[in-house]
Design a protein around this motif. Sequence first.
Motif, PDB file in Angstrom:
ATOM      1  N   ARG A   1       0.829  -1.211   0.000  1.00 58.49           N
ATOM      2  CA  ARG A   1       0.000   0.000   0.000  1.00 58.49           C
ATOM      3  C   ARG A   1       0.864   1.262   0.000  1.00 58.49           C
ATOM      4  O   ARG A   1       0.588   2.212  -0.737  1.00 58.49           O
ATOM      5  N   LYS A   2       1.926   1.270   0.799  1.00 60.51           N
ATOM      6  CA  LYS A   2       2.795   2.441   0.864  1.00 60.51           C
ATOM      7  C   LYS A   2       3.510   2.694  -0.460  1.00 60.51           C
ATOM      8  O   LYS A   2       3.681   3.840  -0.873  1.00 60.51           O
ATOM      9  N   ILE A   3       3.917   1.635  -1.119  1.00 63.64           N
ATOM     10  CA  ILE A   3       4.561   1.802  -2.428  1.00 63.64           C
ATOM     11  C   ILE A   3       3.601   2.466  -3.400  1.00 63.64           C
ATOM     12  O   ILE A   3       3.953   3.397  -4.127  1.00 63.64           O
ATOM     13  N   GLY A   4       2.361   1.993  -3.419  1.00 62.28           N
ATOM     14  CA  GLY A   4       1.361   2.585  -4.310  1.00 62.28           C
ATOM     15  C   GLY A   4       1.073   4.033  -3.989  1.00 62.28           C
ATOM     16  O   GLY A   4       0.956   4.873  -4.891  1.00 62.28           O
TER      17      GLY A   4
ATOM     18  N   ALA B   1      -0.025   5.660 -11.165  1.00 56.01           N
ATOM     19  CA  ALA B   1      -0.832   4.645 -10.495  1.00 56.01           C
ATOM     20  C   ALA B   1      -0.187   3.278 -10.706  1.00 56.01           C
ATOM     21  O   ALA B   1       0.070   2.868 -11.843  1.00 56.01           O
ATOM     22  N   VAL B   2       0.103   2.583  -9.617  1.00 50.39           N
ATOM     23  CA  VAL B   2       0.683   1.245  -9.695  1.00 50.39           C
ATOM     24  C   VAL B   2      -0.441   0.225  -9.622  1.00 50.39           C
ATOM     25  O   VAL B   2      -1.200   0.193  -8.657  1.00 50.39           O
ATOM     26  N   SER B   3      -0.559  -0.606 -10.653  1.00 48.56           N
ATOM     27  CA  SER B   3      -1.667  -1.561 -10.726  1.00 48.56           C
ATOM     28  C   SER B   3      -1.413  -2.818  -9.918  1.00 48.56           C
ATOM     29  O   SER B   3      -2.360  -3.487  -9.492  1.00 48.56           O
ATOM     30  N   ASP B   4      -0.144  -3.172  -9.718  1.00 54.74           N
ATOM     31  CA  ASP B   4       0.150  -4.392  -8.961  1.00 54.74           C
ATOM     32  C   ASP B   4       1.502  -4.237  -8.280  1.00 54.74           C
ATOM     33  O   ASP B   4       2.466  -3.765  -8.893  1.00 54.74           O
ATOM     34  N   VAL B   5       1.558  -4.608  -7.004  1.00 55.13           N
ATOM     35  CA  VAL B   5       2.814  -4.670  -6.256  1.00 55.13           C
ATOM     36  C   VAL B   5       3.008  -6.116  -5.832  1.00 55.13           C
ATOM     37  O   VAL B   5       2.162  -6.685  -5.130  1.00 55.13           O
ATOM     38  N   VAL B   6       4.129  -6.700  -6.262  1.00 55.64           N
ATOM     39  CA  VAL B   6       4.435  -8.090  -5.934  1.00 55.64           C
ATOM     40  C   VAL B   6       5.610  -8.094  -4.967  1.00 55.64           C
ATOM     41  O   VAL B   6       6.693  -7.602  -5.303  1.00 55.64           O
ATOM     42  N   LEU B   7       5.389  -8.614  -3.771  1.00 55.81           N
ATOM     43  CA  LEU B   7       6.454  -8.698  -2.776  1.00 55.81           C
ATOM     44  C   LEU B   7       7.042 -10.107  -2.799  1.00 55.81           C
ATOM     45  O   LEU B   7       6.313 -11.097  -2.714  1.00 55.81           O
ATOM     46  N   VAL B   8       8.373 -10.175  -2.935  1.00 57.28           N
ATOM     47  CA  VAL B   8       9.051 -11.465  -3.041  1.00 57.28           C
ATOM     48  C   VAL B   8      10.198 -11.508  -2.036  1.00 57.28           C
ATOM     49  O   VAL B   8      10.573 -10.491  -1.447  1.00 57.28           O
ATOM     50  N   GLY B   9      10.767 -12.688  -1.850  1.00 58.26           N
ATOM     51  CA  GLY B   9      11.872 -12.854  -0.919  1.00 58.26           C
ATOM     52  C   GLY B   9      13.189 -12.380  -1.495  1.00 58.26           C
ATOM     53  O   GLY B   9      13.305 -12.070  -2.696  1.00 58.26           O
ATOM     54  N   ALA B  10      14.212 -12.314  -0.650  1.00 58.99           N
ATOM     55  CA  ALA B  10      15.533 -11.864  -1.063  1.00 58.99           C
ATOM     56  C   ALA B  10      16.083 -12.745  -2.180  1.00 58.99           C
ATOM     57  O   ALA B  10      15.945 -13.969  -2.160  1.00 58.99           O
ATOM     58  N   GLY B  11      16.675 -12.100  -3.184  1.00 54.26           N
ATOM     59  CA  GLY B  11      17.290 -12.823  -4.285  1.00 54.26           C
ATOM     60  C   GLY B  11      16.351 -13.226  -5.396  1.00 54.26           C
ATOM     61  O   GLY B  11      16.772 -13.872  -6.361  1.00 54.26           O
ATOM     62  N   LYS B  12      15.063 -12.846  -5.299  1.00 57.17           N
ATOM     63  CA  LYS B  12      14.088 -13.260  -6.312  1.00 57.17           C
ATOM     64  C   LYS B  12      14.025 -12.317  -7.514  1.00 57.17           C
ATOM     65  O   LYS B  12      13.581 -12.711  -8.585  1.00 57.17           O
ATOM     66  N   VAL B  13      14.468 -11.078  -7.339  1.00 57.41           N
ATOM     67  CA  VAL B  13      14.475 -10.142  -8.464  1.00 57.41           C
ATOM     68  C   VAL B  13      15.647 -10.501  -9.380  1.00 57.41           C
ATOM     69  O   VAL B  13      16.787 -10.575  -8.927  1.00 57.41           O
TER      70      VAL B  13
END
Length: 545
Positions: A497-500, A510-522
């Motif tokens: 929510r804060k990122i958006g 406007a950000v349509s989707d924020v995907v949170l992943v673990g370390a090293g996933k990007v």
Amino acid sequence: MGLYGPSITAVLVQYEGDYRPAHTYLLAGGERVRLSRAELLGTVRRQAAALRAAGVGAGDRLALVQEDPATFVPAFLGALWVGAVPVALAPPPPVGRRDAWRDTMTALLAAVTPQMVCLSGEAEAALKPSRAVTYEALAAEAEVVGPDTAEPVEKDLNATAYLQFSSGSTGQPRAVVVSAGSLRANCRAIMIEGLRADPDRDVGVTWLPLHHDMGLAGFVLAPLTVGVPVVFLPTRAFVRDPSAWMRLMSEEHGTISFASTFAYALAARRPKPDGLNLSAVRVLGCGAEPINADVLRAFVSVYRPAGLDPCVLLPCYGLAESTLAVTFGGAGQGLRTDRVRRGPLQEHGHAEPAGADEDAFEVVECGRPFPGHEVTVVDDERWPLPERTIGEVMVAGPSVAAGYDGEPETAFMPDGRLRTGDLGYLADGSLFITGRKKDLLIVRGRNVDPQRLEWLAETVPGVRSGGVVAFTRPGAETEEVVVVAECRDEGSPEVARKIGLLAVRDLQVAVSDVVLVGAGKVPRTSSGKPRRQEARRRYLAGELR
């Protein structure tokens, strides 16, 4: 001498009987191996003789897979000595991520078809190349055959010195043909025109991957041409403990080092400035990606109590297709930025200076091109644009490489100019980089540089520095923005929510989707840069959920 300095092998020959310091290698156990110039020459001669005994000769392509600088550097220089064409490749990553590494290395080896692959026994077992020699075997052979007594092979300016793979941040890495002339020109430009280096006062310190152009050309090859000694820290040692970088600068009285923005962020995240003395530091360069001014300021504020002068910051711009460096900021001038109005920049690509109270973006000045080199900014038809108008950066001059190996010259123009694919503008003769053409977010006719959204997301507590990518996905009416962020709490709706909210407040996006992943996933390149197009592919394939 003109725009061309001496060749690497011609410099090495002059090291005979010279016992001034050349290289210091930090080994895995903390031991330091120090080589004088004469000792470095002897090591290179032995490596050259061992390579000849293994069947490597002039013109042969030799792939080198090695992380340890103490092993890699003599092998690379030995390959140059015998006239071979070395190709540096990324070493194996930690266990658990080797399938992707193996697939990538197999593709790169198929692209350059080396006559021999030189690698450790561990890497040979993982990669299984068709024709290989291990560093262990070379070391044993070197003890038997002794130093090479033949004169080094001198190549003309148009001959291939080595192949350098591009980072692959926007696609598959490509093999850049670095000619003997472009190497000599860029080494001279960096050390003399850019750094005003002095071998009697300067000491380089680096942890950069040596298969990357900034590590290889910037700290293995360029310093040799003027005799500046260099201290090498293995890359994994920095990754495990980023504070080791500045600690080594202090211990070795280092004066020159370079890195990308994310490395400065890492070094400032868990700093250990107590007991350090950084008063000898003369240049801390920053390049390889658009530069975040706030990150550099935070880094300086952390290490200023250790004697670090803010004026040592030196933003620069370069790419493998121009050997390495294109522009340097002025040594001793520190960080210089341009505040430009947000609306005209995003809507029309105009970098109009902003007033003190106006809503603005801050763009870092990357300096001016070297003497004998030229930078222009062009539109889609390659016509030059007026100052303060964003377009594609084009480069010309003796540092420009000879092209891509085995590929049509799509970026290398017949008139000698290089299409960089980077976006930026010129103001008062200085270059300002704003982003990458292929990565640009275009939403409802407005252009948004993805790194600005990524930098903003990194300010949210819980998001890892350097662990954010932004891209677009197809939408019903227009492209929609997606942010993927590495986060300590992958399931936190508050972080998303804060990122958006920040994106709307600060960028009007406007950000349509924020995907949170673990370390090293990007997904990142081997040098740590985010691979936005690969992240987009994985997102659309459902692999990042």
